[in-house]
Design a protein around this motif. Structure first.
Motif, PDB file in Angstrom:
ATOM      1  N   ALA A 105       6.182 -37.683 -46.559  1.00 40.04           N
ATOM      2  CA  ALA A 105       5.371 -37.378 -45.568  1.00 40.04           C
ATOM      3  C   ALA A 105       4.501 -36.259 -45.679  1.00 40.04           C
ATOM      4  CB  ALA A 105       6.081 -37.389 -44.300  1.00 40.04           C
ATOM      5  N   PHE A 106       5.091 -35.024 -46.193  1.00 42.03           N
ATOM      6  CA  PHE A 106       4.343 -33.852 -46.648  1.00 42.03           C
ATOM      7  C   PHE A 106       3.214 -33.865 -47.543  1.00 42.03           C
ATOM      8  CE2 PHE A 106       7.722 -30.938 -44.580  1.00 42.03           C
ATOM      9  CZ  PHE A 106       6.807 -29.916 -44.066  1.00 42.03           C
ATOM     10  N   HIS A 107       3.496 -34.899 -48.450  1.00 44.84           N
ATOM     11  CA  HIS A 107       2.287 -35.174 -49.650  1.00 44.84           C
ATOM     12  C   HIS A 107       1.343 -36.030 -49.031  1.00 44.84           C
ATOM     13  CE1 HIS A 107       4.431 -33.792 -53.545  1.00 44.84           C
ATOM     14  NE2 HIS A 107       5.551 -34.765 -53.021  1.00 44.84           N
ATOM     15  N   SER A 138      10.110 -25.630 -37.945  1.00 40.33           N
ATOM     16  CA  SER A 138       8.855 -26.552 -37.099  1.00 40.33           C
ATOM     17  C   SER A 138       8.137 -26.624 -37.910  1.00 40.33           C
ATOM     18  CB  SER A 138       8.736 -25.386 -35.845  1.00 40.33           C
ATOM     19  OG  SER A 138       7.343 -26.134 -35.655  1.00 40.33           O
ATOM     20  N   LYS A 139       7.757 -28.072 -37.935  1.00 40.79           N
ATOM     21  CA  LYS A 139       6.803 -28.519 -38.852  1.00 40.79           C
ATOM     22  C   LYS A 139       5.188 -28.039 -38.458  1.00 40.79           C
ATOM     23  CE  LYS A 139       9.821 -30.992 -41.078  1.00 40.79           C
ATOM     24  NZ  LYS A 139      10.924 -30.326 -40.436  1.00 40.79           N
ATOM     25  N   ILE A 140       4.970 -27.804 -37.379  1.00 39.55           N
ATOM     26  CA  ILE A 140       3.606 -27.504 -37.010  1.00 39.55           C
ATOM     27  C   ILE A 140       3.410 -25.956 -37.343  1.00 39.55           C
ATOM     28  CG2 ILE A 140       4.539 -26.785 -34.699  1.00 39.55           C
ATOM     29  CD1 ILE A 140       0.725 -27.872 -35.888  1.00 39.55           C
ATOM     30  N   GLU A 141       4.550 -25.199 -37.734  1.00 39.93           N
ATOM     31  CA  GLU A 141       4.554 -23.810 -37.890  1.00 39.93           C
ATOM     32  C   GLU A 141       4.277 -23.694 -39.313  1.00 39.93           C
ATOM     33  OE1 GLU A 141       4.088 -21.297 -35.847  1.00 39.93           O
ATOM     34  OE2 GLU A 141       4.369 -22.441 -34.203  1.00 39.93           O
ATOM     35  N   VAL A 142       4.922 -24.722 -40.077  1.00 42.40           N
ATOM     36  CA  VAL A 142       4.731 -24.697 -41.551  1.00 42.40           C
ATOM     37  C   VAL A 142       3.436 -25.164 -42.055  1.00 42.40           C
ATOM     38  CG1 VAL A 142       5.549 -26.106 -43.685  1.00 42.40           C
ATOM     39  CG2 VAL A 142       7.221 -25.470 -42.110  1.00 42.40           C
ATOM     40  N   PHE A 143       2.728 -25.885 -41.311  1.00 36.05           N
ATOM     41  CA  PHE A 143       1.298 -26.525 -41.577  1.00 36.05           C
ATOM     42  C   PHE A 143       0.301 -25.411 -41.063  1.00 36.05           C
ATOM     43  CE2 PHE A 143       3.220 -30.854 -41.579  1.00 36.05           C
ATOM     44  CZ  PHE A 143       2.768 -31.064 -42.706  1.00 36.05           C
ATOM     45  N   ARG A 144       0.732 -24.537 -40.059  1.00 33.42           N
ATOM     46  CA  ARG A 144      -0.149 -23.372 -39.624  1.00 33.42           C
ATOM     47  C   ARG A 144      -0.073 -22.422 -40.973  1.00 33.42           C
ATOM     48  NH1 ARG A 144       2.517 -23.592 -33.571  1.00 33.42           N
ATOM     49  NH2 ARG A 144       0.369 -24.752 -32.635  1.00 33.42           N
ATOM     50  N   ALA A 145       1.060 -22.151 -41.534  1.00 36.31           N
ATOM     51  CA  ALA A 145       1.204 -21.166 -42.542  1.00 36.31           C
ATOM     52  C   ALA A 145       0.281 -21.818 -43.884  1.00 36.31           C
ATOM     53  CB  ALA A 145       2.463 -21.106 -42.779  1.00 36.31           C
ATOM     54  N   LEU A 146       0.675 -22.796 -43.970  1.00 38.15           N
ATOM     55  CA  LEU A 146      -0.194 -23.428 -45.103  1.00 38.15           C
ATOM     56  C   LEU A 146      -1.747 -23.603 -44.969  1.00 38.15           C
ATOM     57  CD1 LEU A 146       2.319 -26.373 -46.163  1.00 38.15           C
ATOM     58  CD2 LEU A 146       1.805 -24.312 -47.326  1.00 38.15           C
ATOM     59  N   SER A 148      -3.139 -31.104 -57.667  1.00 38.06           N
ATOM     60  CA  SER A 148      -3.739 -29.718 -57.481  1.00 38.06           C
ATOM     61  C   SER A 148      -2.630 -28.665 -57.564  1.00 38.06           C
ATOM     62  CB  SER A 148      -4.802 -29.900 -56.522  1.00 38.06           C
ATOM     63  OG  SER A 148      -3.927 -29.690 -55.287  1.00 38.06           O
ATOM     64  N   PRO A 149      -2.835 -27.430 -58.135  1.00 34.26           N
ATOM     65  CA  PRO A 149      -2.149 -26.450 -57.832  1.00 34.26           C
ATOM     66  C   PRO A 149      -1.833 -25.959 -56.677  1.00 34.26           C
ATOM     67  CG  PRO A 149      -3.898 -25.777 -59.774  1.00 34.26           C
ATOM     68  CD  PRO A 149      -4.199 -27.365 -58.874  1.00 34.26           C
ATOM     69  N   GLU A 150      -2.947 -26.027 -55.827  1.00 31.29           N
ATOM     70  CA  GLU A 150      -2.742 -25.928 -54.413  1.00 31.29           C
ATOM     71  C   GLU A 150      -1.770 -26.653 -53.614  1.00 31.29           C
ATOM     72  OE1 GLU A 150      -5.378 -24.999 -50.208  1.00 31.29           O
ATOM     73  OE2 GLU A 150      -6.401 -26.180 -51.815  1.00 31.29           O
ATOM     74  N   HIS A 151      -1.848 -27.881 -53.854  1.00 36.18           N
ATOM     75  CA  HIS A 151      -0.763 -29.082 -53.613  1.00 36.18           C
ATOM     76  C   HIS A 151       0.555 -28.653 -53.973  1.00 36.18           C
ATOM     77  CE1 HIS A 151       0.160 -33.208 -52.049  1.00 36.18           C
ATOM     78  NE2 HIS A 151       1.318 -33.193 -52.617  1.00 36.18           N
ATOM     79  N   ASP A 152       0.795 -28.306 -55.433  1.00 38.76           N
ATOM     80  CA  ASP A 152       2.107 -27.925 -55.735  1.00 38.76           C
ATOM     81  C   ASP A 152       2.706 -26.669 -54.972  1.00 38.76           C
ATOM     82  OD1 ASP A 152       1.878 -30.143 -57.422  1.00 38.76           O
ATOM     83  OD2 ASP A 152       1.448 -28.770 -59.201  1.00 38.76           O
ATOM     84  N   THR A 153       1.897 -25.774 -54.714  1.00 40.78           N
ATOM     85  CA  THR A 153       2.171 -24.441 -54.233  1.00 40.78           C
ATOM     86  C   THR A 153       2.564 -24.763 -52.556  1.00 40.78           C
ATOM     87  OG1 THR A 153       0.784 -23.190 -55.433  1.00 40.78           O
ATOM     88  CG2 THR A 153       1.561 -22.363 -53.330  1.00 40.78           C
ATOM     89  N   ALA A 154       2.004 -25.761 -51.944  1.00 35.24           N
ATOM     90  CA  ALA A 154       2.141 -26.223 -50.782  1.00 35.24           C
ATOM     91  C   ALA A 154       3.527 -26.815 -50.591  1.00 35.24           C
ATOM     92  CB  ALA A 154       1.128 -26.897 -50.004  1.00 35.24           C
ATOM     93  N   VAL A 155       3.773 -27.623 -51.499  1.00 32.45           N
ATOM     94  CA  VAL A 155       5.037 -28.598 -51.489  1.00 32.45           C
ATOM     95  C   VAL A 155       6.001 -27.493 -51.756  1.00 32.45           C
ATOM     96  CG1 VAL A 155       6.323 -30.271 -52.699  1.00 32.45           C
ATOM     97  CG2 VAL A 155       4.076 -30.817 -52.228  1.00 32.45           C
ATOM     98  N   ALA A 156       6.239 -26.553 -52.637  1.00 34.51           N
ATOM     99  CA  ALA A 156       7.270 -25.494 -52.948  1.00 34.51           C
ATOM    100  C   ALA A 156       7.381 -24.923 -51.430  1.00 34.51           C
ATOM    101  CB  ALA A 156       6.740 -24.766 -53.916  1.00 34.51           C
TER     102      ALA A 156
END
Length: 236
Positions: free
Chosen positions: A29-31, A60-68, A43-51
């Motif tokens: 779901a994150f992907h 909290s998922k919304i907080e993770v996405f706010r950071a990303l 993409s490198p940005e995608h790999d960094t985000a998944v890490a």
């Protein structure tokens, strides 16, 4: 001087990875969420985000996405919506099931007179879909998401909210278990007497070693025996 007695009255258990197995649906779901907001797979940005998502599992998922998204609220909310939609589809496709023995463990804890509260970084809507899919609506005392308490993990808010809502006397009567470092940090910051890591989810012993904890267990099914030993040690 008499030693204070603090039997465990409240047990807070994480959901995905601790009591619920989703077959990798969270990461999938994150992907999909990242693709939705223009961070394409490969993409490198995608790999960094998944890490980053893996490092912050349990939060909290919304907080993770706010950071990303560097605080871009519109992109963060779009990503969170895509994540929850993808995860909900996995629930509908019977992609979630209990960690073996989890329901029996919860029953055992409650039979012993302990409150059992589930905590999660999912929204309340996704949390409740999981509970319905598993038939767990009446299994636990309470289930909490970040929105129910204030902040998500690694903050202690959900654990402290559980303490207040169940009328538990003190954090010394609190035990918490989870599969991520965020779970353990939340337990430590809440002052929980037991902060137990389980090996059935996202993080490993090497991760657990980086944060305070009291136990590392193969599974949540090992927790009742730990709590029984704690209670026996406090019985005069």
């Amino acid at each position: 001087m008499t030693t204070p007695r603090f039997p465990i009255q409240l047990v807070c258990l994480d959901m995905a990875g601790t009591t619920v197995h989703d077959g990798g649906a969270v990461l999938a779901a994150f992907h999909q969420a990242l693709d939705t907001i223009g961070i394409p797979t490969g993409s490198p940005e995608h790999d960094t985000a998944v890490a980053y998502a893996l490092d912050t599992m349990g939060q909290s998922k919304i907080e993770v996405f706010r950071a990303l998204t560097a605080g871009d609220e519109d992109r963060a909310r779009a990503a969170n919506h895509a994540f929850e939609t993808a995860y909900d589809q996995s629930i509908d496709a019977a992609g979630v099931r209990e960690i073996p023995g989890a329901a029996d463990t919860i029953e055992r804890l409650r039979t012993a007179g302990r409150h059992v509260v589930l905590t999660t970084g999912f929204s309340a809507a996704t949390r409740d879909r999981i509970l319905r899919a598993l038939g767990w609506q009446d299994l636990v005392t309470l289930a909490l998401s970040p929105a129910d308490a204030g902040r998500g993990r690694p903050h202690p808010d959900m654990l402290l909210a559980a303490l207040l809502r169940t009328g538990t006397e003190s954090v010394h009567h609190l035990a918490a278990a989870g599969d991520t470092t965020s779970d353990l940090l939340a337990a430590h910051r809440a002052g929980a007497r037991i902060a137990a890591a389980v090996r059935t989810g996202s993080h490993a012993d090497t991760d657990f070693a980086t944060v305070p904890h009291t136990h590392i267990l193969d599974s949540v099914t090992d927790l009742p025996a730990v709590l029984d030993r704690v209670d026996d040690a406090t019985t005069p």
